[in-house]
Design a protein around this motif. Structure first.
Motif, PDB file in Angstrom:
ATOM      1  N   PHE A 248       0.851  -1.189   0.000  1.00 23.53           N
ATOM      2  CA  PHE A 248       0.000   0.000   0.000  1.00 23.53           C
ATOM      3  C   PHE A 248       0.882   1.233   0.000  1.00 23.53           C
ATOM      4  CE2 PHE A 248      -2.369  -3.168   2.624  1.00 23.53           C
ATOM      5  CZ  PHE A 248      -3.283  -3.496   1.654  1.00 23.53           C
ATOM      6  N   PHE A 249       0.440   2.248  -0.719  1.00 21.63           N
ATOM      7  CA  PHE A 249       1.240   3.458  -0.830  1.00 21.63           C
ATOM      8  C   PHE A 249       0.316   4.653  -0.706  1.00 21.63           C
ATOM      9  CE2 PHE A 249       3.668   6.622  -3.296  1.00 21.63           C
ATOM     10  CZ  PHE A 249       4.896   6.508  -2.661  1.00 21.63           C
ATOM     11  N   GLY A 250       0.584   5.505   0.261  1.00 20.41           N
ATOM     12  CA  GLY A 250      -0.303   6.655   0.429  1.00 20.41           C
ATOM     13  C   GLY A 250       0.192   7.574   1.525  1.00 20.41           C
ATOM     14  N   TYR A 251      -0.720   8.418   1.979  1.00 21.28           N
ATOM     15  CA  TYR A 251      -0.364   9.416   2.980  1.00 21.28           C
ATOM     16  C   TYR A 251      -0.462   8.831   4.387  1.00 21.28           C
ATOM     17  CZ  TYR A 251      -1.201  12.620  -0.903  1.00 21.28           C
ATOM     18  OH  TYR A 251      -1.169  13.254  -2.101  1.00 21.28           O
ATOM     19  N   LYS A 252       0.263   9.471   5.279  1.00 25.10           N
ATOM     20  CA  LYS A 252       0.113   9.176   6.704  1.00 25.10           C
ATOM     21  C   LYS A 252      -0.952  10.123   7.238  1.00 25.10           C
ATOM     22  CE  LYS A 252       3.640   6.442   8.115  1.00 25.10           C
ATOM     23  NZ  LYS A 252       3.378   5.199   8.840  1.00 25.10           N
TER      24      LYS A 252
ATOM     25  N   ASP B 218       4.884  13.088  -0.388  1.00 23.08           N
ATOM     26  CA  ASP B 218       4.390  12.857   0.972  1.00 23.08           C
ATOM     27  C   ASP B 218       3.786  11.472   1.139  1.00 23.08           C
ATOM     28  OD1 ASP B 218       4.995  15.450   1.983  1.00 23.08           O
ATOM     29  OD2 ASP B 218       3.313  16.220   0.822  1.00 23.08           O
ATOM     30  N   ARG B 219       3.826  10.698   0.066  1.00 20.50           N
ATOM     31  CA  ARG B 219       3.246   9.351   0.141  1.00 20.50           C
ATOM     32  C   ARG B 219       4.344   8.339   0.487  1.00 20.50           C
ATOM     33  NH1 ARG B 219       0.458   8.203  -5.300  1.00 20.50           N
ATOM     34  NH2 ARG B 219      -0.803   6.668  -4.193  1.00 20.50           N
ATOM     35  N   VAL B 220       3.990   7.400   1.325  1.00 15.38           N
ATOM     36  CA  VAL B 220       4.966   6.397   1.767  1.00 15.38           C
ATOM     37  C   VAL B 220       4.329   5.005   1.726  1.00 15.38           C
ATOM     38  CG1 VAL B 220       6.348   7.882   3.262  1.00 15.38           C
ATOM     39  CG2 VAL B 220       4.274   6.820   4.151  1.00 15.38           C
ATOM     40  N   TYR B 221       5.163   3.991   1.874  1.00 19.22           N
ATOM     41  CA  TYR B 221       4.655   2.619   1.954  1.00 19.22           C
ATOM     42  C   TYR B 221       3.946   2.420   3.277  1.00 19.22           C
ATOM     43  CZ  TYR B 221       7.290   1.740  -2.205  1.00 19.22           C
ATOM     44  OH  TYR B 221       7.741   1.806  -3.472  1.00 19.22           O
ATOM     45  N   LEU B 222       2.782   1.856   3.208  1.00 21.42           N
ATOM     46  CA  LEU B 222       1.948   1.762   4.400  1.00 21.42           C
ATOM     47  C   LEU B 222       1.698   0.333   4.864  1.00 21.42           C
ATOM     48  CD1 LEU B 222      -0.697   4.405   3.292  1.00 21.42           C
ATOM     49  CD2 LEU B 222       1.171   4.766   4.891  1.00 21.42           C
ATOM     50  N   GLY B 223       2.265  -0.627   4.169  1.00 17.42           N
ATOM     51  CA  GLY B 223       2.038  -2.007   4.587  1.00 17.42           C
ATOM     52  C   GLY B 223       1.775  -2.870   3.375  1.00 17.42           C
ATOM     53  N   THR B 224       1.553  -4.151   3.640  1.00 18.19           N
ATOM     54  CA  THR B 224       1.346  -5.056   2.522  1.00 18.19           C
ATOM     55  C   THR B 224       0.255  -6.058   2.832  1.00 18.19           C
ATOM     56  OG1 THR B 224       2.369  -6.771   1.174  1.00 18.19           O
ATOM     57  CG2 THR B 224       3.248  -6.502   3.385  1.00 18.19           C
ATOM     58  N   GLY B 225      -0.402  -6.465   1.798  1.00  8.62           N
ATOM     59  CA  GLY B 225      -1.445  -7.475   1.953  1.00  8.62           C
ATOM     60  C   GLY B 225      -0.914  -8.894   1.918  1.00  8.62           C
ATOM     61  N   ILE B 226       0.413  -9.002   1.768  1.00  5.67           N
ATOM     62  CA  ILE B 226       0.990 -10.344   1.689  1.00  5.67           C
ATOM     63  C   ILE B 226       1.371 -10.808   3.088  1.00  5.67           C
ATOM     64  CG2 ILE B 226       2.908 -11.696   0.779  1.00  5.67           C
ATOM     65  CD1 ILE B 226       2.981  -9.780  -1.579  1.00  5.67           C
ATOM     66  N   PRO B 227       0.886 -11.975   3.503  1.00 13.95           N
ATOM     67  CA  PRO B 227       1.192 -12.439   4.862  1.00 13.95           C
ATOM     68  C   PRO B 227       2.659 -12.816   5.023  1.00 13.95           C
ATOM     69  CG  PRO B 227      -0.120 -14.075   3.682  1.00 13.95           C
ATOM     70  CD  PRO B 227      -0.019 -12.880   2.792  1.00 13.95           C
ATOM     71  N   LYS B 228       3.142 -12.696   6.250  1.00  8.20           N
ATOM     72  CA  LYS B 228       4.509 -13.122   6.548  1.00  8.20           C
ATOM     73  C   LYS B 228       4.583 -14.637   6.576  1.00  8.20           C
ATOM     74  CE  LYS B 228       6.407  -9.170   8.959  1.00  8.20           C
ATOM     75  NZ  LYS B 228       5.241  -8.264   9.125  1.00  8.20           N
ATOM     76  N   TYR B 229       3.594 -15.232   7.180  1.00  6.90           N
ATOM     77  CA  TYR B 229       3.548 -16.693   7.145  1.00  6.90           C
ATOM     78  C   TYR B 229       2.106 -17.186   7.174  1.00  6.90           C
ATOM     79  CZ  TYR B 229       3.622 -16.025  12.252  1.00  6.90           C
ATOM     80  OH  TYR B 229       3.379 -15.609  13.521  1.00  6.90           O
ATOM     81  N   THR B 230       1.916 -18.345   6.607  1.00  5.45           N
ATOM     82  CA  THR B 230       0.594 -18.947   6.543  1.00  5.45           C
ATOM     83  C   THR B 230       0.739 -20.429   6.853  1.00  5.45           C
ATOM     84  OG1 THR B 230       0.886 -19.480   4.230  1.00  5.45           O
ATOM     85  CG2 THR B 230      -0.231 -17.415   4.704  1.00  5.45           C
ATOM     86  N   GLY B 231      -0.367 -21.067   7.144  1.00 12.86           N
ATOM     87  CA  GLY B 231      -0.288 -22.496   7.383  1.00 12.86           C
ATOM     88  C   GLY B 231      -1.586 -23.048   7.904  1.00 12.86           C
TER      89      GLY B 231
END
Lengths: 1100, 485
Positions: A869-873, A914-927
């Protein structure tokens, strides 16, 4: 006895390892019971004998030991041994690396013939691999078999739903919630494609399945109500899960290289059930389930809604903003007379599922058959949605001579899916004011979703829509402009009809000729037909966008045909007893054609005939048709060699030619190599560890695969037709249809896999670990081109991506007694994704629009993972104090209470920097993890899956929480709203109001001044653990069954999706994804349901 | 032996599969390969139709061009269910990611690329020269019309004159004077090679650009060049001559002033509407996909995307017949484009006028005012009064003037009333160089707020639009962005 053995061997040679194993079991049991062949002899001190395998091979180097003594002997190269006995009751124990420990009581026998069965463990499970089968122990690549336990009778409309959490590295996302037949995304080992086809290749009984291009298309005018082809059913939903015998998942490039240009996303191999030698078996399975929505969203009820709207109205007046509303929405005196509706309830129901399945199978030495039929009817938890499936399957295998075998398979499926027309019905229901009903007193659909529907309703007679009930204190003109779509117009019998009927035929015929013991030749002809008809009707009472004509009917037809020709040669031979070779050579060609036709018309005088008579519409749309197809020609080979089941080498290669690419890039070669070492087969290892370690294997593999998942004709410059008008008459125009890129080439994925397999205590504990690195080059993407070209996108090879990961699985049988057994399984996988390179006209990054009218939500940059995700804080809201010191150029036009963004570069402007990376929808781990507890005839199983460390952009919340002072909103947003402090505000409350002012202001009715910009405010943690199912099985005791000459009866009850542990505030943390780049966006589609099922399964 | 034969057969079968090159040729049956198109008359005409289909998007499903040009001025404000995007236009605080601005840009270049395709690929050796010239002239007309919009809205824009292909998608910006020269060039070709005029009901050609349209547009281009920001006063005389050419030959072209203002916008009068000089025709009864309709009624009226501003409600003198045409009785909605006879899906019978005959007259008057001198001013006054009294009503008093500035001011008010909600005001204000000052005053008045500090943010950079953010990112040759964005 002898004859019977012969029969089995005959079957074994032709068929598969599965029968070999069956044979081993059978004979070893037999032998263990009988123990010894031979004549009775008087007492002796010495005994001699021969040790042979089940198949009659003499076994060398077998340890022979007299039980409870230290006397040991070995067999020679003829399998012979000789050993002294202390007494006649002595017991001989035969042990070896590869064969089951065998005990023989000597008694008075002089010469012993000992038959040892090969060790059968989990390692001997047979896996269907590309173009063949192999024992798990022989595999050098990353391939997993998924247990099909609880798959039949689980009420799955689509077997993909079953895959989630079952195998490490396989991430399943039910993006459309519990919608019957809805789309399911399956990703294997991360994403190795940007937007084209991130899904694995599905191969059903050796025939690769095509995902139809156009399921059937609806009229462009109806898109906003129906969605483009959204009623289409998933073609995998045409497969009856009860027919599935096994599911293998090939994960690494070495395993999938044999599928060449289609292997980069992994391959899922489905084998359907076939007949087995023996008496006819009849299986009847019946189950029924009830499902309810898992969760609802807490929106405002009457009193809060009134407070909210009146506050907004006051703010509007205060700001001096003019417009269409001269009135205060709710007068204090009216409040009591207003009703308080719960619209979510109106869009939910308790849904029933019925699943009836019958199968007959059997066979003898000459032929085997499997025949099944299914009736499956699943209602959705949203009214009118559902899926009905009629399925018929016939598998037949016949030995035409001792050398020639004919195999045929035919599946015919009819699926009728009543789809949810668009994703917006949920939001529409939540946004509908609690004071306004969905239906008018006269039963018609209400058109007024907000405060304009009020006490003392008047009836406004709209020339187009007829009676509109509204609050008489507002001018009729302000009412006539309201065109909100009533949620009932999506999901009720009064609403849009959206029915997709598809007929699928999967057929294959193959001839296998056994030239000699080692070599066989096989010819296969496969045909897949998927025809669908999408029928849509929008009744007269529903407003069409940009239109005043009423009633729209649309028929979308599509025919998809795939032909497969394949000829293969298979060579299996053991040289000098220890060199085992298995080679396969295949030539294959595939041709796929997809055609679509659409006809629609509008302006219906009556709803009586709907789409069954589109000629009743007064204005027909231009009929459209389309054609697309591609061809693939390939030749491939694989050779697997092992030395004495210890050292393995496997190489494969596929040479693919695809019509989708032009001359120089048309052909590609995809090789792989894999090695493995079964340490436990080493004598020194066995001598040291004995029985403790039942399996210990290292494996390493490398492979190269491709992805050709682009549209056909992408490399050609073509014109297509448009329609315009001249002098009031339609005229045809020809226009360039795409910006062709003649340089397109395959996406190439190179992957390396290192694996370890451990088994302890006769595989009571098994553990596997795999690490991998995948690098995908020349990723295809519809890259944005400058609009000055007259086009918006062009397909290009623009990026390199890497995926690295670790996969672990642990299966244990914790307790095992005669009556009680407890087993657990656990798997977890970690995947790290990174964009290595990004080139092309896109510059340094690609912004991805996720299509919700938002500013681009994702940005892809080298060095970062995809799907970020990329956007404003956001830093709270502008208060009446802070807004005075705001630079005029910063967030221009924002009012007090508006969301405040951080000026990260402090330049006084809100800009891209002013836009920054805000996180990701990809999980760190799954199982996933599962347990199975068996007590006597009861078995309790449960299965959970989880996803951790992923974020969700809650667009759904952004949508329903938009504080425009008109729509209903979430209670949580209301509670934290910005409240203006006026001169008459109670001073005692001011501090409390200030402390609570943190969401956004109450805006002015009729406006929507919330910034549409993407910001972190709507990003939430999307981690979850979900209980997928809990099943209690009861199998009737043998004593009962035998009385009625049955084979088995099983009763079960099952609960699915009953709870989910998550902090996510939305309905379902398994949110929609749209393609490879845009992921983790909650668009709020179909609700997830929890269901309770009861069923039984009888075998005659 | 037998086995060997089978092996040989097997190998041959495999080889034959692999060498089957023809099997892999693509045959896109539903599409036409561009390499062998535009070979005969009906194909090249279909090419020209394709250009026109894109040009019509100005009033088609996305309808942004017209409502944008009204919303951004002092004539129209945002109404209906207001969304921020339209408010940003209304209040002049848009940035480069604005979707409507992107659509305007996209639509223009889509027309230009289609026109370039026709111009580049028409095989003149196989088609009648006259038809060939006409089709090229039509395409060049549409190209000129869209470049004219682009250069007014964005200033220096990339001048793309070739069909887009894989290797030419990164053009640089061209100085606006060069863009104007190309526009003049295209229109000069068009005014010679287009057919003089078509009947409104001509089912093969009705609605195609004509000679008279090209001449009137060329006059407008000259006039615009003479105004802000180019200030090329040498073009004034050219404008006067070209516009006068239309006026003097009005009988030849069958154009004239309509005696009743309301009739210009009446569906029943359409076939005999003499002011129809360059227009997008509204049609009914056609399949929606042919986009043979305008969606003006739905965007401007049904959904109230644009509603009358405070000022225009008091702009008209008592008795001016144009007021009732321009807005409804309650002054809450636009009144034009609502004479929709058939009420059916996506049908809209109203035409949209791009250049009316009275526009030619008024532009001519404007050139005369700018040229100055008593003779010219008097001639201009006569034209203005003629239009005013023919359309506004004979009860209106004749205008008089004190000096050039006075007449200029009066002309501007008359022009505003005459062409209200016809997508002209924005370009007029820009040409006159008073867009920013007008908008500051308008917003302050509209919202009853002091202009300073509330509208201090509106500075000169809003005279031109930001290049779409997407193009700035995808094409480094377009950087830097227009100042201020």
């Amino acid at each position: 006895m002898k004859k019977q053995t012969h029969d089995f061997q005959y079957a074994e040679r032709k068929i598969s390892f599965k029968y070999l194993i069956f044979l081993f079991f059978f004979i070893s049991c037999l032998l263990l019971n009988t123990l010894v062949f031979g004549q009775e002899r008087p007492l002796v001190n010495k005994v001699t004998g021969v040790v042979k395998s089940v198949t009659g091979i003499v076994l060398e180097d077998i340890t022979v030991k007299v039980k409870n003594t230290s006397k040991v002997a070995k067999t020679n190269n003829k399998g012979e041994f000789s050993i002294d006995l202390p007494n006649q009751n002595a017991v001989l124990v035969f042990t070896s690396v590869n064969y089951d420990e065998t005990e023989v009581i000597v008694k008075d026998k002089k010469i012993l013939l000992v038959v040892m069965a090969e060790k059968v463990s989990q390692q001997d499970e047979v896996i269907v691999v590309g173009y063949g089968k192999a024992k798990k122990s022989d595999i050098t690549t990353a391939a997993t078999v998924i247990s099909t336990k609880n798959l039949d009778g689980g009420g799955y409309s689509n077997f993909q739903q079953f895959l989630g959490g079952k195998a490490p590295g396989v991430v399943v996302n039910e993006s459309s919630g519990s919608e019957p037949g809805g789309g399911v995304s399956v990703e294997i080992r991360g994403t190795s494609s940007l937007s084209f086809n991130t899904q694995p290749l599905y191969v059903i009984d050796g025939v690769p399945l095509e995902t139809p291009d156009n399921f059937g298309v609806s009229s462009p005018n109806a898109n906003s109500l129906i969605g483009n082809g959204s009623g289409a059913s998933n073609p995998l939903a045409a497969i009856n899960p009860n027919d599935i015998e096994s599911i293998s998942i090939l994960k690494d490039a070495a395993a999938t290289a044999i599928y060449g240009s289609r292997g980069s996303n992994g391959v899922v191999l489905i084998t359907t059930k076939s007949g087995k030698v023996g008496k006819a078996k009849i299986n009847i399975s019946v189950n029924t389930a009830l499902a309810k929505p898992l969760k609802t969203i807490n929106v405002l009820q009457k009193n809060d809604y009134i407070t909210y709207v009146n506050e907004a109205w006051r703010f509007r007046t205060f700001m001096g903003i003019g417009g269409i509303l001269p009135q205060k929405p709710f007068l204090d005196t009216e409040i009591d007379s207003l009703s308080d509706y719960d619209h979510q309830k109106a869009l939910q129901r308790t849904a029933q599922t019925t699943d009836l399945n019958i199968s007959v199978s059997g066979g003898n030495a000459v032929s085997k058959y499997y025949l099944s039929g299914q009736y499956f009817n699943q209602q959705g938890v949203v009214p009118t949605t559902g899926l009905k499936r009629y399925n018929f399957k016939f598998n037949y295998e016949v030995n035409l001579s001792t050398k020639l075998t004919l195999n045929t398979s035919l599946t015919i499926t009819n699926v009728q899916r009543n789809g949810s027309p668009t994703s917006s019905f949920q939001a529409a229901a939540l946004k509908w004011a609690p004071t306004s009903p969905l239906e008018n007193p006269d039963g018609s659909l209400n058109r007024i979703s907000n405060y304009l529907y009020g006490p003392g309703s008047s009836i406004y007679n709209d020339p187009t829509f007829g009676s509109i009930y509204y609050n008489s204190r507002f001018p009729a003109t302000s009412v006539s402009a309201v065109s909100t779509n009533n949620p009932l117009s999506y999901a009720s019998s009064k609403g849009v009809r959206n029915i997709n009927t598809s007929n699928q035929i999967l057929g294959s015929i193959s001839l296998n000729y056994q030239l000699n013991k080692a070599l066989s030749v096989n010819g296969l002809l496969g045909i897949t037909m998927y025809n669908s008809l999408l029928e849509n009707y929008i009744p007269i009472n529903i407003i069409l966008p940009f239109s005043t004509a009423a009633g729209l009917a649309s028929l979308g037809n599509s025919q998809n045909t795939k032909l497969l020709y394949q000829i293969s040669g298979n060579y299996i031979k053991t040289f000098a007893k220890k060199h085992n070779l298995n080679a396969v050579v295949v030539a294959t060609a595939e041709k796929y054609v997809s055609k679509g036709q659409v006809a629609s018309s509008v302006g219906f005088p009556t709803d009586a005939t709907g789409y069954n008579a589109i000629q009743a519409g007064t204005i027909p749309d231009v009929p459209r048709s389309s054609y697309s197809g591609y061809q693939l020609v390939s030749s491939l080979f694989r050779a697997s060699y092992n030395y004495n089941y210890k050292y393995y080498l496997s190489v494969s290669g596929r040479y693919d030619g695809s019509s989708k690419f032009q001359n120089n890039n048309r052909f590609g070669f995809f090789p792989s190599v894999g090695v493995s070492w079964r340490v436990n087969k080493e004598k020194w290892f066995f001598d040291k560890t004995g029985r403790t370690v039942s399996d210990f294997k290292f494996k390493a593999s490398w492979g190269l695969v491709g992805n050709q998942g682009i549209d056909p004709y992408s490399t050609l410059s073509t014109f297509n037709t448009v329609s315009t008008a001249l002098g009031g008459v339609a005229a045809v125009g020809y226009v360039p249809s795409r910006l062709a890129n003649p340089t397109l080439q395959w996406e190439k994925t190179e992957s390396t896999n290192l694996g370890l397999e451990w088994g302890f205590l006769k595989d009571r504990i098994t553990f596997t670990a795999d690490i991998y690195r995948k690098k995908t080059n020349d990723l295809l993407y519809n890259v944005a081109v400058p609009l000055t070209s007259g086009f918006t996108t062009m397909t290009a090879n623009i990026a390199n991506i890497s995926n690295e990961g670790l996969e672990l699985s642990l299966n244990t049988i914790n307790v095992k007694t005669k009556n009680f057994k407890w087993a657990t399984g656990f798997n977890i996988s970690f995947n790290k994704n990174k964009v290595e390179k990004l080139t092309g006209s896109a510059g340094d990054y690609v912004d991805v629009d996720q299509g919700s009218g938002l500013q681009t939500l994702f940005r892809v940059t080298p060095g970062q993972p995809i799907g970020q995700f990329f956007g404003y804080k956001s830093i709270g809201v502008w208060t009446n104090e802070t807004i005075l010191t705001k630079p005029a150029t910063f967030q221009q036009g924002v009012l007090e209470g508006g969301r405040r963004f951080a000026d990260l570069n402090k330049d006084g402007k809100l800009s891209d920097s002013d836009r920054v990376y805000l996180g990701t929808g990809i999980p760190k781990y799954t199982g996933g993890f599962n347990t199975a507890i068996t007590y006597k005839n009861f078995e309790l199983t449960s299965f959970f899956n989880f996803s951790m460390g992923n974020q969700i952009f809650n667009y759904f919340d952004m949508n329903i929480g938009s504080m425009n002072g008109t729509n209903n909103i979430r209670k949580a947003a209301f509670d934290a709203r910005y409240q203006k402090i006026y001169s008459d505000t109670d001073p005692k409350l001011i501090e409390a109001i200030r402390a609570n002012n943190n969401v956004t202001r109450v805006a002015t009715p009729g406006t929507n001044q919330d910034p549409r910009d993407v910001c972190d405010f709507f990003i939430e943690d999307g981690s979850f653990i979900r209980c997928r199912d809990i099943t209690l099985n009861y199998t009737l005791p043998d004593s009962f069954i035998k009385r009625y000459k049955l084979q088995s009866i099983r009763f079960y009850i099952q609960a699915q999706n009953i709870f989910t542990i998550t902090n996510y505030s939305g309905i379902n943390p398994e949110v929609n994804t749209s393609g490879g780049l845009a992921r983790g966006v909650d668009n709020g589609t179909y609700p997830i349901g929890k269901s309770f099922r009861a069923g039984f399964n009888i075998n005659f | 032996m037998k086995n060997k034969n089978i092996l040989v057969a097997f190998s041959v079968a495999m080889l034959s599969l692999c060498s089957c090159k023809k099997f892999l040729e693509e045959d896109p049956k539903g599409l036409v390969a561009s390499t062998n198109f535009f070979q005969n008359e009906s194909e090249i005409i279909a090419g020209a139709n394709g250009v026109m289909q894109a040009a019509r998007l100005e009033v088609g499903p996305n309808i942004p061009a017209i409502f944008f040009a009204e919303l951004i001025t002092d004539d129209g404000i945002s109404g209906g269910t207001v969304v921020g995007e339209r408010l940003e236009v209304d209040n002049l605080n848009f940035i480069s990611t604005h979707a409507i601005i992107r659509t305007l840009w996209t639509n223009c270049y889509q027309v230009i690329n289609r026109a370039n395709n026709v111009i580049s690929f028409v095989d003149s050796s196989k088609v009648k020269p006259a038809t060939c010239r006409r089709v090229i002239a039509e395409s060049r007309f549409w190209r000129a019309y869209n470049y004219f919009k682009l250069v007014q809205l964005w200033g220096d824009v990339p001048l793309v004159l070739e069909a887009s292909s894989y290797d030419n998608v990164l053009p640089s910006r061209t100085p606006s004077t060069a863009v104007y020269n190309q526009i003049i060039d295209d229109l000069k070709y068009a005014e010679i090679n287009l057919d003089p005029v078509y009947s409104y009901t001509d089912t093969k050609n009705g609605g195609r650009p004509t000679q008279v349209a090209a001449k009137a547009l060329l006059g407008k281009v000259y006039l615009t060049m003479a105004g802000k920001p180019l200030n090329d006063v040498s073009k004034l005389q050219l404008a006067a001559d070209k516009l006068n050419e239309v006026i003097t030959n009005k009988a030849t072209y069958g154009v004239d002033l309509m005696p009743i203002y309301a009739d210009i916008f009446k569906v029943s009068v359409k076939p005999t509407n003499k002011e129809n000089l360059f227009y997008f025709r509204g049609t009914t009864g056609l399949p929606p996909a042919s986009q043979g309709y305008t969606r003006l009624k739905f965007s401007l009226v049904t959904f109230n995307f644009v509603i009358p501003s405070k000022e225009v409600k008091t702009l008209f003198e008592v008795g001016d017949l144009r007021k009732a045409v321009n807005m409804n009785a309650a002054q809450s909605q636009i009144g034009k484009y609502i004479d929709n006879v058939t009420v059916a899906t996506t049908d809209n019978a109203d035409d949209f006028h791009i250049i009316r005959y009275s526009d030619v007259l008024m532009m001519y008057a404007e050139t005369l005012i700018e040229l100055g001198g008593t003779t010219n001013l008097n001639a201009a006054l006569a034209i203005i009064n003629n239009v005013r009294k023919t359309h506004g009503g004979s009860t209106l008093a004749d205008l008089t003037y004190i000096n050039q500035n006075d007449l200029r001011d009066k002309y501007r008010v008359e022009r505003r009333k005459e062409f209200m909600y016809e997508g002209q005001r924005y370009y007029d204000l820009k040409r006159w160089g008073i867009f920013i000052t007008t908008m500051k005053a308008h917003l302050a008045f509209q919202n009853s707020l002091p202009a300073s500090p509330n509208y201090d943010y509106i500075d000169d950079h809003y005279n031109i639009l930001p290049l779409p953010y997407s193009d700035i990112t995808t094409n480094p040759n377009l950087r830097p962005q227009n100042p201020g964005y």
